[in-house]
Write an enzyme that holds these catalytic residues in place. Sequence first.
Site, short mmCIF file in Angstrom:
data_model
loop_
_atom_site.label_atom_id
_atom_site.label_comp_id
_atom_site.label_asym_id
_atom_site.label_seq_id
_atom_site.Cartn_x
_atom_site.Cartn_y
_atom_site.Cartn_z
N MET A 248 0.81 -1.22 0.00
CA MET A 248 0.00 0.00 0.00
C MET A 248 0.85 1.27 0.00
O MET A 248 0.29 2.37 -0.04
CB MET A 248 -0.91 0.01 1.23
CG MET A 248 -1.94 -1.10 1.24
SD MET A 248 -3.08 -1.00 -0.16
CE MET A 248 -3.84 0.60 0.14
N ARG A 249 2.17 1.14 0.04
CA ARG A 249 2.99 2.34 0.11
C ARG A 249 2.82 3.19 -1.14
O ARG A 249 2.85 4.43 -1.08
CB ARG A 249 4.46 1.97 0.32
CG ARG A 249 5.36 3.18 0.54
CD ARG A 249 6.79 2.80 0.87
NE ARG A 249 6.88 2.31 2.24
CZ ARG A 249 7.26 1.08 2.56
NH1 ARG A 249 7.57 0.22 1.61
NH2 ARG A 249 7.35 0.71 3.82
N ALA A 250 2.64 2.55 -2.29
CA ALA A 250 2.48 3.31 -3.53
C ALA A 250 1.25 4.20 -3.47
O ALA A 250 1.29 5.37 -3.91
CB ALA A 250 2.38 2.34 -4.71
#
Length: 678
Positions: free
Chosen positions: A289-291
């Site tokens: 989910m970092r993107a």
Amino acid sequence: MPQHYPFSAVVSSAAVSSAGADDPAGLDPMALALVLTTISPGVGGVLVRGEKGTAKSTIVRALAAVLPPIDVVAGDRFSSDPAEPHPRSPDGPFAADAPSETRSVRLVELPVGATEDRVLGSLHLERALSEGKAEYEPGLLARAHRGVLYVDEVNLLHDHLVDLLLDAAAMGRSTVERDGVSVEHDARFVLVGTMNPEEGELRPQLLDRFGLTVEVAAPRDPAVRMEVVRRRMAFDADPPGFAASYDQAERALTERIATAQRLVAHVELTDASLLKIAEICAAFDVDGMRADIVTARAAVAHAAWHARTSVTRADIRAAALLSLPHRRRRNPFDAPGLDEDLLDQLLGDDEPQPPEPTKPEPERSDGEEGEAEDEAEGEAAERSEGDPAQPEPTETPSGTTGRDTTAPTGTPYRAKLFTVAGTGAGEAGKRSRAITASGRRIGAHRPTGPGGSGGSIDLISTILSAAPHQHARGRRTGRLRLHGDDLRVATREGKEANLVLFCVDASGSMAARRRMEHVKTAILSLLLDAYRRRDKVGLVTFRADGALVALPPTHSVDIAATRLEQLPSGGRTPLAEGLLEADRVLRLERVRDPRRRPLLVVVTDGRATHGPDAVARSRQAAAHLAAQGIASLVVDCESGPFRMGLAAELAGHLRAEHVPIAEVSAADLTGAVRERVA
């Protein structure tokens, strides 16, 4: 104070990025990424990748000059914000009316060879020895708080330091528990790294931790190149005068950044925009989910940069071009980049609209499900069918094939770990045992480096070495009396990186398609493993009438994949030339890095068919390598019911391990290497 090249003088003529079109306000992607992460440090920093001579370092060093000044508590070594109610500062706590001062933002450079003590901070050695006080000496992270931390050639930085930097950047604080010191302080900074991919790649998990990444290359437009040279020569001739000509542009840029920093907290990110960002990240198949988070933060910062109070389609597009390309790479062989046509298709022509309520999907009967599964299996079977295999070239009696061939490369796999025997002292890595600057402490020794350096100070051993001499030195009470000979540094055992040099027979007798495919796949697999462990891997091939360095010793897997894919085979077997070329490569590497231990892997059937006295010359070349004590392994590729045993004979002259295998399969090759050096 040295005069830095103005930031605004770089942005209009610096390298052009492959990430997309320039910013409408005049910033190219590299400058835009730096500005966005200073507007919103939560974006997570910037990694600039590009060839040498593309203004990477120049523009980063110029960044600090255009950042708005900050207020700090006067006299505080940790740059605490006076407006913050409870700052984490070992120099605190501070009174509510504590005096403050305004200063410029710091650009702190982290050298590639820095130690962990220098980065985190450590015990103040002088006061500990002279006054008996355990006092904390701040490191680079403390100095970089509320500023910019710049790492040039970040791909050459030791992995444990990169992990430490990225963790501090993500948490916004640094915790030190060592040498009797327990300290926690704020460490919020903009992390900027630059690198040349030809010198090696970052591990994918570290690459993902950088918020934005920009690919840069030198401009190909002659007019742009002329302008770059003209400005650089003008700056070198008169740095103060050149900088003065850009004062107005620099001040305008500073004011705009300050305005955007104030506005960023008020930018609205609607659910519709968040949904669009999620759709884009899902479509590009990024991990985790970092993107999504980084793209959202970068879009908000981009909106603030353009003085908007809501995120638009243009903001999302600009953020995606900077935050997603490096997150699509599954392994180092994948080329970075983003399909802009697909991105535009996902964004559409209209601004993001609120999501419609989802409707439950109608349930399908078991029969419908079975039909769908059968259809999917049929499509998969169709895709798996290929053209019939082409006949493999065979060697003619003269030792040549009818044509040169280029075998494909199979999918690389995770190679088994192999290590060089003994304990080395090479460059820190993750493979063989070695005495290194980092690792577990196994003892102490006198410093051997220039200027009395050679490792981190071992305080206990230093005190113990001085203690027996205190009476002779006239000490009765008071401070411990130390001499230079008392100093001790820690001896640490860790892991080193190695050089694995393949010397591959690519002649007609080896030109069978399947055989060369296995050789290439094995080398690529070992290269992938070497990339993870900071090794170097090289490739020398010999065929026809000579030898060729197909892959100079390198960490760059992108270049390696291209060179190996195009490797031809066919012709006679110049074995002596191959061995002598391998010897030349090893001698050059020994000069460049005398501490890196090599392993020579000769892949051949042992034939020598080129030139007069081919067999005798190959034996002499093998004996020459053996006399230098180079660890070697001969992988015997001879097959068939009648074998001449030439590879075994070659191994004897090389004083190498001989591994007879029926065919050069990737699994057998890596297994043989592992057994030889374990």
